[in-house]
Design a protein around this motif. Structure first.
Motif, PDB file in Angstrom:
ATOM      1  N   TYR A   1       0.832  -1.195   0.000  1.00  0.00           N
ATOM      2  CA  TYR A   1       0.000   0.000   0.000  1.00  0.00           C
ATOM      3  C   TYR A   1       0.874   1.255   0.000  1.00  0.00           C
ATOM      4  CZ  TYR A   1      -3.571  -3.315   1.602  1.00  0.00           C
ATOM      5  OH  TYR A   1      -4.414  -4.386   1.728  1.00  0.00           O
ATOM      6  N   PRO A   2       0.528   2.258  -0.813  1.00  0.00           N
ATOM      7  CA  PRO A   2       1.244   3.532  -0.733  1.00  0.00           C
ATOM      8  C   PRO A   2       0.891   4.254   0.563  1.00  0.00           C
ATOM      9  CG  PRO A   2      -0.620   3.725  -2.225  1.00  0.00           C
ATOM     10  CD  PRO A   2      -0.542   2.276  -1.820  1.00  0.00           C
ATOM     11  N   THR A   3       1.703   5.230   0.926  1.00  0.00           N
ATOM     12  CA  THR A   3       1.438   6.019   2.138  1.00  0.00           C
ATOM     13  C   THR A   3       0.880   7.392   1.822  1.00  0.00           C
ATOM     14  OG1 THR A   3       3.751   6.759   2.147  1.00  0.00           O
ATOM     15  CG2 THR A   3       3.187   4.834   3.494  1.00  0.00           C
ATOM     16  N   GLU A   4       1.005   7.830   0.579  1.00  0.00           N
ATOM     17  CA  GLU A   4       0.440   9.130   0.208  1.00  0.00           C
ATOM     18  C   GLU A   4       0.370   9.266  -1.311  1.00  0.00           C
ATOM     19  OE1 GLU A   4       3.611  12.553   0.218  1.00  0.00           O
ATOM     20  OE2 GLU A   4       3.812  11.439   2.106  1.00  0.00           O
ATOM     21  N   VAL A   5      -0.434  10.229  -1.747  1.00  0.00           N
ATOM     22  CA  VAL A   5      -0.562  10.531  -3.174  1.00  0.00           C
ATOM     23  C   VAL A   5      -0.782  12.022  -3.342  1.00  0.00           C
ATOM     24  CG1 VAL A   5      -3.066  10.150  -3.225  1.00  0.00           C
ATOM     25  CG2 VAL A   5      -1.731   9.912  -5.339  1.00  0.00           C
ATOM     26  N   THR A   6      -0.224  12.567  -4.406  1.00  0.00           N
ATOM     27  CA  THR A   6      -0.462  13.948  -4.821  1.00  0.00           C
ATOM     28  C   THR A   6      -0.730  13.916  -6.318  1.00  0.00           C
ATOM     29  OG1 THR A   6       1.110  14.731  -3.160  1.00  0.00           O
ATOM     30  CG2 THR A   6       0.419  16.301  -4.848  1.00  0.00           C
TER      31      THR A   6
ATOM     32  N   PRO B   1      -8.241  22.402  -2.652  1.00  0.00           N
ATOM     33  CA  PRO B   1      -7.906  21.433  -1.597  1.00  0.00           C
ATOM     34  C   PRO B   1      -7.233  20.188  -2.145  1.00  0.00           C
ATOM     35  CG  PRO B   1     -10.271  21.472  -2.021  1.00  0.00           C
ATOM     36  CD  PRO B   1      -9.690  22.631  -2.758  1.00  0.00           C
ATOM     37  N   GLY B   2      -7.488  19.874  -3.418  1.00  0.00           N
ATOM     38  CA  GLY B   2      -6.899  18.667  -3.988  1.00  0.00           C
ATOM     39  C   GLY B   2      -5.401  18.734  -4.147  1.00  0.00           C
ATOM     40  N   ARG B   3      -4.800  19.898  -3.971  1.00  0.00           N
ATOM     41  CA  ARG B   3      -3.352  20.008  -4.073  1.00  0.00           C
ATOM     42  C   ARG B   3      -2.642  19.449  -2.846  1.00  0.00           C
ATOM     43  NH1 ARG B   3      -2.441  26.036  -6.705  1.00  0.00           N
ATOM     44  NH2 ARG B   3      -2.774  25.437  -8.866  1.00  0.00           N
ATOM     45  N   LYS B   4      -3.397  19.081  -1.841  1.00  0.00           N
ATOM     46  CA  LYS B   4      -2.784  18.543  -0.633  1.00  0.00           C
ATOM     47  C   LYS B   4      -2.097  17.213  -0.916  1.00  0.00           C
ATOM     48  CE  LYS B   4      -6.187  20.469   2.549  1.00  0.00           C
ATOM     49  NZ  LYS B   4      -6.171  20.594   3.985  1.00  0.00           N
ATOM     50  N   ARG B   5      -1.105  16.901  -0.103  1.00  0.00           N
ATOM     51  CA  ARG B   5      -0.582  15.534  -0.052  1.00  0.00           C
ATOM     52  C   ARG B   5      -1.597  14.724   0.736  1.00  0.00           C
ATOM     53  NH1 ARG B   5       5.045  16.198   2.715  1.00  0.00           N
ATOM     54  NH2 ARG B   5       4.885  13.930   2.835  1.00  0.00           N
ATOM     55  N   LEU B   6      -2.220  13.778   0.083  1.00  0.00           N
ATOM     56  CA  LEU B   6      -3.207  12.952   0.759  1.00  0.00           C
ATOM     57  C   LEU B   6      -2.482  11.805   1.450  1.00  0.00           C
ATOM     58  CD1 LEU B   6      -5.973  12.782  -2.003  1.00  0.00           C
ATOM     59  CD2 LEU B   6      -5.758  14.410  -0.109  1.00  0.00           C
ATOM     60  N   LEU B   7      -2.548  11.782   2.771  1.00  0.00           N
ATOM     61  CA  LEU B   7      -1.873  10.749   3.554  1.00  0.00           C
ATOM     62  C   LEU B   7      -2.803   9.552   3.697  1.00  0.00           C
ATOM     63  CD1 LEU B   7      -0.267  13.020   6.300  1.00  0.00           C
ATOM     64  CD2 LEU B   7       0.626  12.388   4.046  1.00  0.00           C
ATOM     65  N   TRP B   8      -2.284   8.375   3.439  1.00  0.00           N
ATOM     66  CA  TRP B   8      -3.123   7.187   3.268  1.00  0.00           C
ATOM     67  C   TRP B   8      -2.810   6.119   4.305  1.00  0.00           C
ATOM     68  CZ3 TRP B   8      -7.504   5.785   1.444  1.00  0.00           C
ATOM     69  CH2 TRP B   8      -7.781   4.470   1.046  1.00  0.00           C
TER      70      TRP B   8
ATOM     71  N   GLY C   1      -3.378   2.569   4.488  1.00  0.00           N
ATOM     72  CA  GLY C   1      -3.781   1.494   3.593  1.00  0.00           C
ATOM     73  C   GLY C   1      -4.557   0.397   4.278  1.00  0.00           C
ATOM     74  N   LYS C   2      -4.134   0.009   5.471  1.00  0.00           N
ATOM     75  CA  LYS C   2      -4.811  -1.073   6.169  1.00  0.00           C
ATOM     76  C   LYS C   2      -6.278  -0.753   6.405  1.00  0.00           C
ATOM     77  CE  LYS C   2      -4.664  -3.812  10.429  1.00  0.00           C
ATOM     78  NZ  LYS C   2      -3.961  -4.042  11.723  1.00  0.00           N
ATOM     79  N   ASN C   3      -6.558   0.484   6.797  1.00  0.00           N
ATOM     80  CA  ASN C   3      -7.926   0.889   7.118  1.00  0.00           C
ATOM     81  C   ASN C   3      -8.621   1.631   5.983  1.00  0.00           C
ATOM     82  OD1 ASN C   3      -8.038  -0.044   9.946  1.00  0.00           O
ATOM     83  ND2 ASN C   3      -6.395   1.448  10.241  1.00  0.00           N
ATOM     84  N   MET C   4      -7.942   1.738   4.818  1.00  0.00           N
ATOM     85  CA  MET C   4      -8.534   2.363   3.617  1.00  0.00           C
ATOM     86  C   MET C   4      -9.071   3.760   3.928  1.00  0.00           C
ATOM     87  SD  MET C   4     -10.569  -0.841   1.845  1.00  0.00           S
ATOM     88  CE  MET C   4     -11.489  -1.262   3.331  1.00  0.00           C
ATOM     89  N   LYS C   5      -8.207   4.635   4.435  1.00  0.00           N
ATOM     90  CA  LYS C   5      -8.673   5.947   4.862  1.00  0.00           C
ATOM     91  C   LYS C   5      -7.615   7.020   4.604  1.00  0.00           C
ATOM     92  CE  LYS C   5     -10.525   8.351   8.941  1.00  0.00           C
ATOM     93  NZ  LYS C   5     -11.769   8.790   8.279  1.00  0.00           N
ATOM     94  N   VAL C   6      -8.052   8.135   4.004  1.00  0.00           N
ATOM     95  CA  VAL C   6      -7.229   9.337   3.928  1.00  0.00           C
ATOM     96  C   VAL C   6      -7.306  10.013   5.288  1.00  0.00           C
ATOM     97  CG1 VAL C   6      -6.925  11.590   2.839  1.00  0.00           C
ATOM     98  CG2 VAL C   6      -7.582   9.624   1.446  1.00  0.00           C
ATOM     99  N   THR C   7      -6.169  10.254   5.898  1.00  0.00           N
ATOM    100  CA  THR C   7      -6.160  10.711   7.287  1.00  0.00           C
ATOM    101  C   THR C   7      -6.091  12.223   7.452  1.00  0.00           C
ATOM    102  OG1 THR C   7      -3.743  10.469   7.400  1.00  0.00           O
ATOM    103  CG2 THR C   7      -5.091   8.564   8.058  1.00  0.00           C
ATOM    104  N   ASN C   8      -5.831  12.968   6.366  1.00  0.00           N
ATOM    105  CA  ASN C   8      -5.660  14.408   6.541  1.00  0.00           C
ATOM    106  C   ASN C   8      -6.600  15.249   5.683  1.00  0.00           C
ATOM    107  OD1 ASN C   8      -4.331  13.683   4.114  1.00  0.00           O
ATOM    108  ND2 ASN C   8      -3.005  15.482   4.248  1.00  0.00           N
ATOM    109  N   PHE C   9      -7.518  14.605   4.956  1.00  0.00           N
ATOM    110  CA  PHE C   9      -8.461  15.380   4.127  1.00  0.00           C
ATOM    111  C   PHE C   9      -9.700  14.521   3.925  1.00  0.00           C
ATOM    112  CE2 PHE C   9      -9.750  16.907  -0.261  1.00  0.00           C
ATOM    113  CZ  PHE C   9     -10.319  18.095   0.190  1.00  0.00           C
TER     114      PHE C   9
END
Length: 475
Positions: free
Chosen positions: A262-267, A440-447, A449-457
């Motif tokens: 699982y990745p940890t973030e996406v931009t 807002p989509g320019r944020k680094r989305l922190l992921w 993976g185990k819980n399938m959740k973006v934690t900062n947006f």
């Protein structure tokens, strides 16, 4: 003992699939239970033509049922398989479930989840086209169901059975380019319209098409020829855009060679389309014409953290220094470039024609001897490999245990793209002045993976799991 039950009982509780040899159970004038796999093909027209024809060419399968919501699209399948039962609604396969052992799912992306789950719940082995499903939650549920039922599965990323991906893995694992910290992937897709306003009004529905059934779990839209055939890929309700179409092919060698999870973030960022001066097109329904996504992965299995960069719509990474400027990287469909601290490795889509590049000169490293088993007929043997594994045991190149995390990574890129598309639309605003926009989509989305959740947006989490319309469910 019915053939379906024989195959199912033979794999329950075992990680390796062992089937009693056909010669033990065969009777004169009768095909042995393990000699042929009875298959139902769902989505028999379009891409499904490759499924039923590939299964038949394997010599190890019978096509016993064909399912398609459009009689016109399925006409060739019906004509070529006159003995197969014909259905429009895949749910009616439950009435004949004793007559088939496995399914091949070649429908559009938005119905992979509900169909795959229903079939695996019946204990059917499954070959499902890429990506496995439309959203991350659906993929996770399919992956877990395949493990729970101990089924033989394969995703339709046929490059995973090619020699190229095996060479790439062997070269990377042998340290031929050193520690890889950057990976670049790109495609020429979309080759269908994207970045358009959603259709308005209702067009006449073709007589051969059950439009309501084709839409499945998606909230109802009026029929439009802008959706069918093939163009559905460019609409978020039905398709997963360029990344969903080609990501499971192109990212596959990178994912496997670098042992990614699982990745940890996406931009992400997308093309902006203007419909008037300083007035943007509304991308709420349509995938963008082109996009870029950057995903990060942590250290794993002795490998360093890595950044994966995705480009589509004809966009490309900068041409790397140290490679002949006249060299063409990748192929028509796209390509990959792995950057290590000792060298670089490039390949075309599906991992074809891998090449090593050493900017500081060839270090005279010998390529390792092949250590990974090759698949008979390579990419062309991808379907047969699954059929043989269902009947005789053995592994598949892209089982859901592997294809699930790969598909989730691809769809994580789409989550970033869709979050970037939101811009001010999520607040009901329309850009009408020179005032700076809030993106807002320019944020680094922190992921997580185990819980399938973006934690900062939190608004991005709406794309993890979609809502189904009444009457449809994943379970």
């Amino acid at each position: 003992m019915k053939r379906r039950k024989f195959i199912k009982d033979s794999v329950v509780g075992a990680s390796a699939f062992t089937i009693v040899p056909g010669s033990i159970l065969a009777k004169p004038g009768r095909v042995a239970p393990s000699d042929k796999l009875d298959i139902a093909v769902i989505g028999a027209g379009g891409r499904g033509n490759a499924h039923w024809s590939g299964a038949k060419e394997s010599g190890r399968a019978n096509i016993v049922a064909l399912v398609d919501v459009d009689d016109k699209r399925a006409a060739n399948a019906y004509r070529s398989n006159p003995k197969a039962k014909r259905l429009k609604d895949y749910r009616k396969l439950e009435n004949i479930q004793d007559e088939f052992d496995a399914v091949m799912v070649a429908t559009p992306d938005h119905t992979h989840g509900v169909i795959g789950m229903a079939m695996m719940d019946m204990g059917k082995h499954a070959y499902i086209e890429k990506p496995l499903a439309h959203d991350i939650y659906e993929v996770r549920q399919l992956t877990e169901k395949a493990a729970e039922k101990n089924l033989v599965t394969q995703m339709g990323n046929h490059g995973s059975s090619g020699d190229g991906i095996r060479e790439i893995c062997e070269w990377v694992w042998a340290g031929m380019i050193g520690d890889v910290t950057e990976a670049y992937c790109w495609t020429n897709r979309p080759v269908w319209p994207q970045g358009k306003p959603a259709p308005t009004g209702a067009s006449p529905i073709p007589d051969t098409l059950d439009w309501d059934l084709w839409q499945g779990p998606v909230p109802f839209n009026h029929y439009s020829p802008q959706y069918l055939p093939f163009k559905w890929r460019g609409w978020w309700d039905y398709g997963t855009g360029a990344l969903g179409d080609m990501g499971c092919h192109i990212i596959d060698p990178v994912f496997k060679a670098l042992k990614l999870g699982y990745p940890t973030e996406v931009t992400s960022s997308n093309t902006t389309v203007w419909v008037d001066d300083f007035v943007e097109a509304d991308f709420e329904k349509s995938c963008p014409p082109s996009s870029v996504s950057h995903l990060r992965f942590p250290e794993r299995e002795g490998m360093p953290a890595v950044k994966l960069h995705w480009y589509d719509g004809g966009l490309m990474p900068s041409f790397p220094e140290g490679i002949d400027p006249n060299e063409k990287l990748g192929n028509w469909d796209g390509g990959i470039l792995l950057v290590g601290d000792k060298g670089m490795l490039s390949a075309g889509c599906y991992g074809l024609n891998p090449k090593l590049h050493y900017p500081n000169g060839n270090p005279n490293m010998n390529k390792p001897k092949p250590s990974l088993d090759r698949v008979e007929d390579g990419m062309d043997g991808h379907m047969k490999q699954w059929i043989v594994a269902c009947l005789d045991g053995g592994e598949t190149s892209s089982p859901l245990s592997y294809a699930g995390p790969l598909s989730e990574t691809v769809l994580m890129g789409n989550l970033g793209i869709r979050s970037y598309q939101m811009k001010q639309l999520q607040e009901g605003k329309t850009p009408t002045s020179w005032a700076p926009y809030d993106y807002p989509g320019r944020k680094r989305l922190l992921w997580d993976g185990k819980n399938m959740k973006v934690t900062n947006f939190d608004p991005a989490n709406q794309f993890v799991r979609r809502e189904y319309r009444d009457g449809w469910s994943l379970t």
